[in-house]
Design a protein around this motif. Structure first.
Motif, short mmCIF file in Angstrom:
data_model
loop_
_atom_site.label_atom_id
_atom_site.label_comp_id
_atom_site.label_asym_id
_atom_site.label_seq_id
_atom_site.Cartn_x
_atom_site.Cartn_y
_atom_site.Cartn_z
N ALA A 146 1.28 -26.40 5.68
CA ALA A 146 1.00 -27.73 6.52
C ALA A 146 0.22 -28.71 5.34
O ALA A 146 -0.10 -29.77 5.73
N TYR A 147 0.01 -28.16 4.17
CA TYR A 147 -0.64 -28.93 3.15
C TYR A 147 0.15 -29.18 1.81
O TYR A 147 0.02 -28.02 1.13
N PRO A 148 1.18 -29.98 1.66
CA PRO A 148 1.74 -30.29 0.54
C PRO A 148 1.20 -29.75 -0.97
O PRO A 148 1.61 -29.09 -1.56
N ASP A 149 -0.13 -30.36 -1.04
CA ASP A 149 -0.74 -30.33 -2.10
C ASP A 149 -1.84 -28.98 -2.36
O ASP A 149 -2.45 -29.09 -3.41
N SER A 150 -1.68 -28.30 -1.66
CA SER A 150 -2.31 -27.11 -1.44
C SER A 150 -2.62 -26.18 -2.63
O SER A 150 -3.38 -25.38 -2.72
N MET A 151 -1.54 -26.18 -3.31
CA MET A 151 -1.73 -25.31 -4.56
C MET A 151 -2.64 -25.47 -5.72
O MET A 151 -2.96 -24.92 -6.51
N PHE A 152 -3.09 -26.97 -5.48
CA PHE A 152 -4.21 -27.43 -6.39
C PHE A 152 -5.45 -27.20 -5.89
O PHE A 152 -6.23 -28.23 -5.41
N VAL A 153 -5.93 -25.70 -5.95
CA VAL A 153 -7.18 -25.33 -5.15
C VAL A 153 -8.29 -25.82 -5.76
O VAL A 153 -9.53 -25.81 -5.25
N GLU A 154 -8.21 -26.61 -6.82
CA GLU A 154 -9.23 -27.12 -7.87
C GLU A 154 -10.22 -28.27 -6.88
O GLU A 154 -11.31 -28.34 -6.99
N ASP A 155 -9.24 -28.93 -6.04
CA ASP A 155 -9.78 -30.21 -5.56
C ASP A 155 -10.74 -29.69 -4.12
O ASP A 155 -11.59 -30.42 -4.14
N ARG A 207 -5.13 -34.37 2.50
CA ARG A 207 -5.70 -32.79 1.92
C ARG A 207 -6.92 -32.55 2.46
O ARG A 207 -7.67 -31.36 2.17
N PHE A 208 -7.70 -33.33 3.51
CA PHE A 208 -8.87 -33.00 3.92
C PHE A 208 -8.98 -31.39 4.38
O PHE A 208 -9.82 -30.83 4.29
N GLY A 209 -7.97 -31.45 5.41
CA GLY A 209 -8.23 -29.99 6.03
C GLY A 209 -8.01 -28.77 4.72
O GLY A 209 -8.15 -27.63 5.40
N GLU A 210 -7.71 -28.90 3.58
CA GLU A 210 -7.60 -27.88 2.90
C GLU A 210 -8.95 -27.24 2.70
O GLU A 210 -9.12 -25.91 2.36
N ALA A 211 -9.97 -28.07 2.52
CA ALA A 211 -11.32 -27.33 2.59
C ALA A 211 -11.50 -26.34 3.63
O ALA A 211 -12.12 -25.12 3.02
N GLN A 212 -11.15 -26.45 4.78
CA GLN A 212 -11.56 -25.46 5.83
C GLN A 212 -10.70 -24.45 5.68
O GLN A 212 -11.02 -23.34 5.97
N GLU A 213 -9.44 -24.55 5.05
CA GLU A 213 -8.73 -23.38 4.48
C GLU A 213 -9.34 -22.47 3.49
O GLU A 213 -9.31 -21.08 3.58
N MET A 237 -15.83 -28.52 -0.65
CA MET A 237 -15.69 -30.08 -0.92
C MET A 237 -15.35 -30.86 0.26
O MET A 237 -14.69 -30.40 1.25
N ARG A 238 -14.89 -32.11 0.11
CA ARG A 238 -14.58 -33.22 1.23
C ARG A 238 -13.50 -33.71 0.33
O ARG A 238 -13.78 -34.94 0.05
N PRO A 239 -12.09 -33.29 0.40
CA PRO A 239 -11.26 -34.26 -0.56
C PRO A 239 -11.03 -35.44 0.04
O PRO A 239 -10.99 -35.74 1.22
N GLY A 240 -10.86 -36.38 -0.90
CA GLY A 240 -10.86 -37.82 -0.54
C GLY A 240 -9.27 -38.22 -0.10
O GLY A 240 -9.30 -39.49 0.37
N ALA A 241 -8.37 -37.56 -0.20
CA ALA A 241 -7.04 -37.89 0.37
C ALA A 241 -6.75 -37.12 1.81
O ALA A 241 -7.06 -36.15 1.90
#
Ligand code: CIR
Length: 263
Positions: free
Chosen positions: A64-73, A92-98, A85-89
């Motif tokens: 569901a998150y194309p860029d989710s391999m970039f866990v640093e963000d 990608r915002f939902g990656e934080a809750q994952e 964090m609260r990703p600015g794109a």
């Protein structure tokens, strides 16, 4: 006992690239990355971390998150605790809750960055005596100030700085080489942010090399940057060249693919 060096790491989190990485965010479209080659670049990166003495936990792909391999963000981690964090794109915002439940499992202290601002881990450079927060298109003033509060709660000393225009993240243009030395592009270094530190500049045309990664006794560097490699080896660093041609198509480099800490 003295504290471990700021580049000493024995734990890391990474996430398997998802198929949707071919649709990852990018400033300039030079074509989609090949999924198979992204997987190979990621595998070599994990192996390099392990060879450097790091225990790596590989999280499952998140389509569901194309860029989710970039866990640093979507997170920031330290020995003392983690920050969600609260990703600015938007995509990608939902990656934080994952990643939040993983952080809660691995760290006894986890702070959720408060809204309404945004901040990406790629904008954060951790030094021995302070943590730089680069303002960028992904990290705004409100997010940076909220992050500064969260960092202070973990006993850190935040400093808000600027990322050059048209550069994705602060760390797209710099990385830590040791406790007193930074690898930086010229366009970032001339802003004076690294005053008091030693700076090794990326040679002209190799600006992409600036997103290197110091891990224990070695420096991971994109393999497409031979002039930077020579410069670092001359300065005495042990360089591990790693392929980044496909992840570079979605504006990523070597720091983006892991969260690292000493436990
Ligand atoms: C993005 O634009 O968010 C991704 N395509 C690349 C993220 C790179 N992350 C990083 O530099 N920390």
């Amino acid at each position: 006992m003295s504290a471990p060096a700021v580049f000493a790491f024995n734990n890391a989190l990474v996430r398997t690239p998802c198929h949707a990485i071919v649709n990852g965010l990018r400033a300039v479209d030079v074509g989609a990355p090949s999924y198979q080659t992204v997987l190979a670049e990621h595998k070599a990166y994990v192996e390099a971390l392990e060879a450097a003495g790091v225990a790596v936990e590989i999280l499952p792909a998140l389509d569901a998150y194309p860029d989710s391999m970039f866990v640093e963000d979507p997170a920031l981690v330290f020995t003392e605790g983690a920050i969600v964090m609260r990703p600015g794109a938007q995509s990608r915002f939902g990656e934080a809750q994952e990643i939040a439940p993983v952080l809660r499992r691995r760290f006894s202290r986890v702070i959720d960055l408060s809204g309404p601002g945004f901040a990406d881990g790629g904008d954060i450079l951790v030094l021995k005596d302070r943590v730089m927060i680069g303002l960028s298109d992904r990290t705004n003033e409100t997010g940076a100030h909220a992050l500064a509060d969260a960092l202070r709660a973990l006993g850190k000393n935040p400093e808000i700085v600027k990322t050059p225009a048209n550069v994705l993240h602060f760390k797209s243009d710099c990385s830590l080489l040791d406790e007193t030395t930074i690898l930086s592009t010229k366009r970032l270094a001339i802003s004076g942010v690294f005053e008091g530190l030693k700076v090794i500049l990326t040679p002209e045309g190799e600006e992409g090399a600036a997103n290197a990664l110091r891990i224990n006794d070695r420096v991971f560097l994109g393999s497409a940057f031979p002039k930077t490699r020579a410069r670092l080896e001359e300065a005495g660093y042990q360089v591990i060249p790693l392929a980044t041609s496909e992840i570079a198509k979605v504006d990523a480099g070597l720091s983006c693919m892991s969260l690292r800490w000493w436990a």
